[in-house]
Design a protein around this motif. Structure first.
Motif, short mmCIF file in Angstrom:
data_model
loop_
_atom_site.label_atom_id
_atom_site.label_comp_id
_atom_site.label_asym_id
_atom_site.label_seq_id
_atom_site.Cartn_x
_atom_site.Cartn_y
_atom_site.Cartn_z
N VAL A 43 -18.43 26.93 -22.04
CA VAL A 43 -19.16 28.17 -22.37
C VAL A 43 -18.11 29.12 -22.92
O VAL A 43 -17.10 29.37 -22.26
CB VAL A 43 -19.85 28.78 -21.13
N TRP A 44 -18.33 29.65 -24.10
CA TRP A 44 -17.29 30.44 -24.75
C TRP A 44 -17.86 31.73 -25.32
O TRP A 44 -19.06 31.89 -25.49
CB TRP A 44 -16.62 29.63 -25.86
N HIS A 45 -16.96 32.68 -25.59
CA HIS A 45 -17.35 33.86 -26.34
C HIS A 45 -16.21 34.24 -27.27
O HIS A 45 -15.09 33.71 -27.17
CB HIS A 45 -17.76 35.03 -25.45
N GLY A 46 -16.50 35.15 -28.21
CA GLY A 46 -15.52 35.55 -29.20
C GLY A 46 -14.40 36.38 -28.60
O GLY A 46 -14.19 36.41 -27.38
N GLY A 47 -13.68 37.10 -29.45
CA GLY A 47 -12.54 37.90 -29.01
C GLY A 47 -12.93 39.02 -28.07
O GLY A 47 -14.10 39.27 -27.78
N ARG A 66 -19.59 35.65 -19.84
CA ARG A 66 -18.60 34.86 -19.12
C ARG A 66 -18.21 33.66 -19.96
O ARG A 66 -18.96 33.23 -20.83
CB ARG A 66 -19.15 34.37 -17.76
N ALA A 67 -17.06 33.09 -19.66
CA ALA A 67 -16.62 31.87 -20.32
C ALA A 67 -16.09 30.93 -19.25
O ALA A 67 -15.70 31.35 -18.16
CB ALA A 67 -15.53 32.17 -21.35
N GLY A 68 -16.09 29.65 -19.55
CA GLY A 68 -15.58 28.69 -18.58
C GLY A 68 -15.85 27.26 -19.02
O GLY A 68 -16.46 27.01 -20.06
N ARG A 69 -15.37 26.33 -18.23
CA ARG A 69 -15.57 24.91 -18.50
C ARG A 69 -16.21 24.25 -17.29
O ARG A 69 -16.03 24.68 -16.16
CB ARG A 69 -14.25 24.23 -18.86
N ASP A 70 -16.97 23.20 -17.56
CA ASP A 70 -17.63 22.41 -16.51
C ASP A 70 -18.50 23.31 -15.64
O ASP A 70 -18.38 23.32 -14.41
CB ASP A 70 -16.61 21.65 -15.68
N ILE A 71 -19.39 24.05 -16.29
CA ILE A 71 -20.25 25.01 -15.59
C ILE A 71 -21.62 24.38 -15.32
O ILE A 71 -22.33 23.98 -16.25
CB ILE A 71 -20.44 26.29 -16.44
N PRO A 72 -22.02 24.24 -14.04
CA PRO A 72 -23.36 23.72 -13.75
C PRO A 72 -24.43 24.57 -14.43
O PRO A 72 -24.31 25.80 -14.51
CB PRO A 72 -23.44 23.83 -12.22
N PHE A 73 -25.48 23.89 -14.91
CA PHE A 73 -26.43 24.52 -15.81
C PHE A 73 -27.84 24.07 -15.48
O PHE A 73 -28.07 22.90 -15.15
CB PHE A 73 -26.06 24.11 -17.24
N THR A 74 -28.78 25.00 -15.56
CA THR A 74 -30.20 24.67 -15.41
C THR A 74 -30.99 25.37 -16.50
O THR A 74 -30.71 26.53 -16.82
CB THR A 74 -30.73 25.12 -14.03
N ILE A 75 -31.95 24.68 -17.08
CA ILE A 75 -32.87 25.31 -18.02
C ILE A 75 -34.30 25.01 -17.55
O ILE A 75 -34.62 23.86 -17.23
CB ILE A 75 -32.65 24.84 -19.47
N LEU A 194 -19.62 34.80 -31.70
CA LEU A 194 -19.90 35.71 -30.60
C LEU A 194 -19.97 34.99 -29.26
O LEU A 194 -19.39 35.43 -28.28
CB LEU A 194 -21.23 36.44 -30.85
N PHE A 195 -20.71 33.89 -29.22
CA PHE A 195 -21.03 33.25 -27.94
C PHE A 195 -21.56 31.85 -28.22
O PHE A 195 -22.14 31.58 -29.27
CB PHE A 195 -22.08 34.09 -27.21
N GLY A 196 -21.36 30.95 -27.26
CA GLY A 196 -21.94 29.63 -27.39
C GLY A 196 -21.68 28.76 -26.18
O GLY A 196 -20.95 29.16 -25.26
N TYR A 197 -22.29 27.59 -26.18
CA TYR A 197 -22.06 26.63 -25.10
C TYR A 197 -22.44 25.24 -25.59
O TYR A 197 -23.18 25.08 -26.57
CB TYR A 197 -22.83 26.99 -23.83
N GLU A 198 -21.91 24.23 -24.93
CA GLU A 198 -22.22 22.84 -25.26
C GLU A 198 -22.06 21.99 -24.02
O GLU A 198 -21.17 22.23 -23.20
CB GLU A 198 -21.33 22.34 -26.39
N GLY A 199 -22.94 21.02 -23.88
CA GLY A 199 -22.89 20.15 -22.72
C GLY A 199 -24.07 19.20 -22.71
O GLY A 199 -24.65 18.90 -23.76
N SER A 200 -24.43 18.72 -21.53
CA SER A 200 -25.51 17.73 -21.43
C SER A 200 -26.28 17.94 -20.14
O SER A 200 -25.80 18.59 -19.19
CB SER A 200 -24.94 16.31 -21.49
N PHE A 201 -27.49 17.37 -20.11
CA PHE A 201 -28.33 17.51 -18.92
C PHE A 201 -29.37 16.39 -18.89
O PHE A 201 -29.62 15.72 -19.89
CB PHE A 201 -29.01 18.88 -18.89
#
Length: 226
Positions: A43-47, A66-75, A194-201
């Motif tokens: 999960v990332w964001h810009g400057g 917020r930004a980070g890696r390996d973030i548990p996610f629910t949709i 600005l912002f983004g995320y990538e992963g799987s579920f």
């Protein structure tokens, strides 16, 4: 009746991977709700300049400051009929960061006048965005945002490109892994990412007719203007 996504895509809906078809068939007609659970690899964001804007948006569950890696996610995608009688589907994303969960809320309707899905962002549906849907050669669903409009009381204005964000979403199904894969990026035309995320579920389905929609998934305020 078909789902709002079937109406928007028309015959192209059949080109989606079958597992993507089922996810985006969620609606009042199918009677199903879908919950996806997985991990966002990133999960990332810009400057640093973008953080105050993300923090402000975060107060209404628009984007994630917020930004980070390996973030548990629910949709959570749950269909319901809103107070104006429109079929609506929730897109409530929860990111379980170490310092506490953050949500990114949206509710989507089909606009017959615009002949497309309209995405209301946040808890109060202040931002309405036209969505352009397409299917790529692999059967993935690709979503691009169009014009943003701000609505509050008598105010109804287009959001200038200078402060707006263009979203690009790609959701696919990885047959070998047995998982859905998601990539999201939001970019400002002048200032860049600005912002983004990538992963799987993985996804599970429940009877939306029997369970309905939880109060905390519905927007606090509903906007009739699409």
């Amino acid at each position: 009746m078909t789902s709002i996504f079937q109406r928007a895509l028309g015959a192209d809906f059949e080109r989606l991977h079958p597992r993507i078809q089922r996810r985006f068939s969620v609606g009042l007609d199918s009677g199903e709700a879908c919950t996806g659970r997985g991990v966002m690899d990133r999960v990332w964001h810009g400057g640093g300049w973008v953080r105050p804007f993300l923090a402000l948006g975060g107060t209404r569950h628009i984007l994630v400051p917020r930004a980070g890696r390996d973030i548990p996610f629910t949709i959570e995608n749950v269909p319901f009929r809103d107070s104006f009688g429109r079929e609506t589907v929730t897109f409530v994303r929860t990111f379980a960061f170490p310092d506490g969960p953050r949500r990114f809320d949206a509710t989507m309707v089909f606009s017959p006048e615009r002949d497309r899905v309209v995405d209301y962002l946040g808890t109060h549906q202040h931002l309405a965005t036209d969505l352009d849907l397409s299917v790529d050669r692999t059967g993935a669903l690709v979503i691009r945002s169009g014009r943003h409009r701000f609505r509050e009381g008598p105010v109804d204005v287009r959001v200038p490109d200078l402060i707006g964000g263009d979203a690009h979403v790609r959701e696919s199904f990885d047959v070998e892994a047995g998982r859905f894969r998601i990539q999201v990026s939001v970019t400002n035309r002048r200032f860049g990412p600005l912002f983004g995320y990538e992963g799987s579920f993985t996804a599970s389905y429940t009877d939306a007719t029997a369970h309905g929609v939880r109060a905390d998934l519905r927007p606090v305020r509903e906007e009739v203007r699409a």
